[in-house]
Motif scaffolding. Structure first.
Motif, mmCIF file in Angstrom:
data_model
loop_
_atom_site.group_PDB
_atom_site.id
_atom_site.type_symbol
_atom_site.label_atom_id
_atom_site.label_comp_id
_atom_site.label_asym_id
_atom_site.label_seq_id
_atom_site.Cartn_x
_atom_site.Cartn_y
_atom_site.Cartn_z
ATOM 1 N N SER A 285 -13.583 -36.896 -25.722
ATOM 2 C CA SER A 285 -13.739 -36.634 -24.288
ATOM 3 C C SER A 285 -13.250 -37.822 -23.468
ATOM 4 O O SER A 285 -12.663 -37.649 -22.392
ATOM 5 N N THR A 289 -10.084 -37.687 -20.828
ATOM 6 C CA THR A 289 -10.308 -38.157 -19.458
ATOM 7 C C THR A 289 -9.304 -39.247 -19.099
ATOM 8 O O THR A 289 -8.726 -39.241 -17.997
ATOM 9 N N THR A 292 -5.979 -37.620 -18.452
ATOM 10 C CA THR A 292 -5.973 -36.912 -17.170
ATOM 11 C C THR A 292 -5.824 -37.883 -16.007
ATOM 12 O O THR A 292 -5.037 -37.657 -15.079
ATOM 13 N N GLN A 464 -17.265 -37.211 -18.681
ATOM 14 C CA GLN A 464 -16.123 -37.080 -19.587
ATOM 15 C C GLN A 464 -16.295 -35.881 -20.527
ATOM 16 O O GLN A 464 -15.327 -35.174 -20.825
ATOM 17 N N ILE A 467 -15.329 -32.701 -18.784
ATOM 18 C CA ILE A 467 -13.880 -32.644 -18.600
ATOM 19 C C ILE A 467 -13.216 -32.167 -19.892
ATOM 20 O O ILE A 467 -12.259 -31.371 -19.871
ATOM 21 N N TYR A 468 -13.758 -32.593 -21.014
ATOM 22 C CA TYR A 468 -13.221 -32.248 -22.336
ATOM 23 C C TYR A 468 -13.647 -30.853 -22.783
ATOM 24 O O TYR A 468 -12.832 -30.072 -23.325
ATOM 25 N N ARG A 474 -12.037 -29.956 -15.814
ATOM 26 C CA ARG A 474 -10.823 -30.786 -15.767
ATOM 27 C C ARG A 474 -9.933 -30.353 -14.593
ATOM 28 O O ARG A 474 -9.369 -31.191 -13.895
#
Length: 562
Positions: A285, A289, A292, A464, A467-468, A474
């Motif tokens: 993760s 992040t 990204t 994080q 987001i993963y 995300r």
């Protein structure tokens, strides 16, 4: 226009009496308002000569007869005296009576200021009735139980002519209201009241920052086009706008002005910030992040919770220019403890695993928060200069939950004489947009609009792991970045915000033509001095911006100290 000479009247003896009896003197937050804007002023007391000041603001005064006489003499000779719910000793002398009102309500300010504001929630009030007095009184604004419409003739502001001067008395205790909105009105010792629509279950047997919030679930929330509820107004910041705008107007009536330093540097229009909490500590993760953020060219603040990532991850975080920070964990399900030792131990752990000796920032896991100022005192003691804990923990209480998006230095309780902690608080607006149990990205624009309205900090939190694990989260962080950038937001880390705010507080304004001095070493020269102008003073060849309802001339600052 010449610069107004402003005195902030604070009776130290009266303050000591109140502190000795356990009473808070939250009126001290007025000093923070002035310090934040670098408005030139002098702190004065009962033994100072008042006549040398154009405007005196009664921060705290006693009921001693000699003090009352000094204040009235100052006004009678042409002075302007401003008070926020004070001047109790003058009430009977002036022939006024108190009006009984609810201590919580809304102030309508449509005819008070030179700018439009929504109805502002207040938490302390003491309006006066002039009765059959002989003094000329101009009353402005109105107070109401609800924010739907003004339902009473009780004024928000009374302008009382006395001799050759005026008393400008607000019926609202504005500094106490600001502190109450930002920090609560009492220590956090029990669960808060949950949202009636089931979107914020605060009654979960966990003490958190949002258990002490002072907004109304019904009147203070709006909804986006997709039905997401959010607290819509930064009331505390708007109250600052109101009292500063009123101060500028009082100065303008005397053909004077009040210079100040703008909130952000010359080349920065708006500021946004993204922080992360490393809950679950999945290396993958963190890597996604980082990928990204690199693609969007943004540096963020990473709040780390034990046991943390594997060591190589920290090197990648640092190499990409991100800030590492503490995510203090007192959650009892994780064997966490709310104590100074636990805070210190976790900070030492973070130093060991990252190889860094100093961290600027902290955010508490799950926004856990107990008491009043324990967390801030721990941060002070162990060198943490900023905190991010004061934010929403639930889907239904996102937004301007604590009435502010400004970085500020919190006020201590009466047992510490209401001092200001040397910890810059910068709360967040929401977390993990598009998460399957949280709010969607329809709140982004309302939040950015609210922040722009008061020139604050747009702080978004993204974990994080989410987001993963959830692609839509995300997508949301990318949407935040791109939407904010399109509207001229600059992204800073918590450390950068802290460095800027502490640097600008070393600026001392000495004149309206750009004269400043620097009290210390700051290593930058991008401050913007703004000078409010009268309507007939604006010219086409000057660069101006609108602040606090006034057009203000931008002045290139001239430092007297290299």
């Amino acid at each position: 226009m010449n610069m107004a000479k402003i005195g902030l009247y604070f009776d130290q003896e009266e303050a000591e009496k109140r502190w000795a009896s356990g009473q808070n003197v939250f009126e001290v937050f007025l000093f923070e308002v002035f310090e934040h804007l670098r408005i030139p002023y002098k702190k004065i007391g009962a033994n100072d000569v008042l006549e040398s000041f154009d405007i005196v603001i009664a921060v705290l005064e006693s009921k001693r007869m000699e003090s009352d006489e000094d204040l009235l003499e100052y006004v009678s000779t042409g002075g302007t005296l401003i008070s926020y719910c004070g001047l109790e000793g003058l009430q009977e002398i002036l022939g006024f009576d108190s009006i009984a009102v609810d201590q919580k309500g809304y102030a309508f300010l449509s005819n008070v200021l030179s700018q439009d504001l929504p109805p502002l929630r207040y938490l302390a009030a003491d309006p006066w009735n002039p009765g059959a007095g002989l003094l000329k009184v101009k009353e402005k604004g109105s107070m109401s139980k609800t924010n739907a419409a003004a339902d009473s003739a009780v004024p928000v502001l009374q302008q009382i002519a006395y001799g050759n001067g005026t008393i400008q008395r607000w019926s609202i205790n504005v500094p106490r209201t600001i502190v109450g909105l930002q920090q609560g009105t009492r220590p956090v010792t029990k669960d808060g009241i949950p949202a009636p629509d089931g979107t914020a279950n605060l009654d979960e047997n966990l003490l958190k920052a949002d258990d002490g919030f002072e907004l109304d679930w019904e009147m203070d929330r709006s909804h986006t086009e997709t039905g997401m509820p959010y607290f819509a107004h930064p009331y505390a910041d708007l109250w600052k706008e109101a009292i500063v705008g009123h101060l500028f107007a009082c100065a303008a009536e005397k053909s004077l002005t009040v210079p100040f330093i703008d909130y952000w540097p010359d080349d920065v229009k708006h500021v946004a910030m993204i922080s992360h909490d490393s809950d679950l500590n999945v290396d993958e993760s963190a890597l996604l992040t980082l990928e990204t953020l690199k693609a969007e060219d943004v540096q963020t603040t990473w709040c780390m919770i034990a046991p943390g990532y594997n060591p190589p991850i920290y090197e990648k975080i640092k190499a990409d220019g991100h800030e590492l920070a503490l995510h203090y964990n007192a959650l009892h399900q994780d064997a966490g403890v709310w104590s100074e030792k636990a805070f210190s131990d976790q900070l030492e752990w973070l130093k060991k695993v990252t190889g860094l000796n100093h961290f600027t920032s902290n955010k508490n896991h799950y926004t856990l928060f107990e008491g009043w100022g324990e967390l801030f005192s721990w941060c002070e003691k162990y060198g943490i200069e900023t905190d991010q804990t004061r934010g929403p923990s639930k889907k239904g209480n996102i937004g301007f939950l604590f009435g502010t998006c400004h970085p500020y230095f919190p006020v201590a309780w009466a047992d510490e004489k209401n001092r200001h902690y040397d910890v810059l608080e910068m709360g967040f607006l929401t977390q993990d947009l598009n998460h399957n149990t949280l709010a969607d990205s329809s709140v982004i624009q309302p939040f950015l609009d609210g922040v722009k309205r008061v020139n604050g900090l747009a702080h978004f939190l993204f974990h994080q792991y989410h987001i993963y694990n959830q692609p839509k989260v995300r997508e949301a962080i990318i949407e935040v970045i791109r939407t904010a950038r399109d509207q001229e937001f600059t992204f800073w880390t918590s450390k950068q915000v802290n460095q800027w705010e502490r640097a600008r507080r070393k600026v001392v304004i000495e004149g309206v033509s750009g004269e400043i001095k620097i009290d210390g070493v700051i290593g930058r020269d991008d401050f913007v001095l703004l000078v409010p102008l009268a309507a007939n003073q604006c010219s086409d060849d000057e660069e101006t911006v609108k602040r606090f309802g006034f057009q203000c001339r931008k002045v290139k600052t001239v430092s007297n100290i290299v």
